[in-house]
Write a protein that holds these residues in place. Structure first.
Motif, short mmCIF file in Angstrom:
data_model
loop_
_atom_site.label_atom_id
_atom_site.label_comp_id
_atom_site.label_asym_id
_atom_site.label_seq_id
_atom_site.Cartn_x
_atom_site.Cartn_y
_atom_site.Cartn_z
N VAL A 38 0.85 -1.19 0.00
CA VAL A 38 0.00 0.00 0.00
C VAL A 38 0.89 1.24 0.00
O VAL A 38 1.82 1.34 0.79
CB VAL A 38 -0.92 0.01 1.25
N LYS A 51 -3.16 3.45 -1.50
CA LYS A 51 -3.48 2.83 -2.79
C LYS A 51 -2.67 1.55 -2.99
O LYS A 51 -1.48 1.50 -2.67
CB LYS A 51 -3.14 3.79 -3.94
N ASN A 84 0.40 5.35 0.03
CA ASN A 84 -0.55 6.47 0.17
C ASN A 84 -2.00 6.01 0.04
O ASN A 84 -2.80 6.64 -0.65
CB ASN A 84 -0.26 7.57 -0.86
N ARG A 128 -6.90 -6.32 -4.98
CA ARG A 128 -6.17 -6.34 -6.25
C ARG A 128 -5.72 -7.77 -6.48
O ARG A 128 -5.15 -8.39 -5.59
CB ARG A 128 -4.95 -5.42 -6.20
N SER A 175 -1.44 0.05 -9.29
CA SER A 175 -2.42 0.03 -10.37
C SER A 175 -2.17 -1.19 -11.25
O SER A 175 -1.09 -1.75 -11.26
CB SER A 175 -2.35 1.32 -11.18
N ASP A 203 -9.25 -0.45 4.21
CA ASP A 203 -9.33 1.00 4.14
C ASP A 203 -10.28 1.47 5.23
O ASP A 203 -11.50 1.46 5.06
CB ASP A 203 -9.83 1.42 2.75
N SER A 216 -8.75 -4.63 -9.92
CA SER A 216 -8.47 -3.83 -8.73
C SER A 216 -9.70 -2.99 -8.39
O SER A 216 -10.32 -2.40 -9.27
CB SER A 216 -7.28 -2.91 -8.98
N GLN A 251 -10.13 -2.93 0.12
CA GLN A 251 -9.73 -2.78 -1.29
C GLN A 251 -9.04 -4.07 -1.72
O GLN A 251 -8.33 -4.70 -0.93
CB GLN A 251 -8.78 -1.59 -1.46
N GLN A 290 -9.52 -0.31 -6.93
CA GLN A 290 -9.12 1.09 -7.01
C GLN A 290 -8.85 1.54 -8.44
O GLN A 290 -8.41 2.65 -8.68
CB GLN A 290 -7.89 1.34 -6.12
N SER A 291 -9.17 0.67 -9.40
CA SER A 291 -8.99 1.00 -10.81
C SER A 291 -10.21 1.75 -11.32
O SER A 291 -11.33 1.49 -10.91
CB SER A 291 -8.80 -0.28 -11.62
#
Length: 131
Positions: free
Chosen positions: A13, A17, A15, A104, A20, A95, A29, A102, A31-32
């Motif tokens: 991780v 995130k 920050n 991935r 990608s 999170d 993901s 989150q 967060q994509s």
């Protein structure tokens, strides 16, 4: 272990995130932003500690799976395919601000994964929602 590949150095991780996804379609993901890679995060109503504990027990119950890194807010596991031993890197980030986990999931090698990474996360989601 012919198809294991090397463990990526962009895991973890940064920050808030997860890394990608590459341009190849063999990664999902939460967060994509693009439709090819986008998948919903895991949601929970328990405490964050219970959620990550439930998730860990689900991961440990899956075949050919090894948890590599674990912290109170992060799990990283390697999933091996049954036939050729392809390795996928799967990460979960608790999170606490958004009250979600989150996710991935990415293949180390190749282009297409025939939807395996997306299917894996949905399988984990179904078990997670039952817990």
């Amino acid at each position: 272990m012919v198809f294991a590949g090397k463990r990526p150095n962009n895991l973890g991780v940064n920050n808030g995130k997860l890394a990608s996804c590459p341009n190849s379609p063999n990664c999902v993901s939460s967060q994509s932003a693009d439709a090819v890679h986008q998948i919903a995060p895991l949601t929970f109503t328990s405490t964050p500690e219970e959620a990550i504990a439930n998730l860990k027990s689900i991961i440990e119950s899956l075949p050919r799976t090894q948890i590599v890194t674990e912290s109170p807010d992060y799990l990283y596991a390697e999933f091996k395919s049954a036939l050729l031993g392809f390795v996928d890197d799967v990460e979960f980030y608790l999170d606490r601000n958004a009250n979600v986990i989150q996710v991935r999931s990415a293949s180390r090698l190749g282009q297409s994964d025939l939807g395996v990474n997306r299917q894996r996360i949905e399988t984990i989601r179904a078990k997670f929602n039952e817990a």
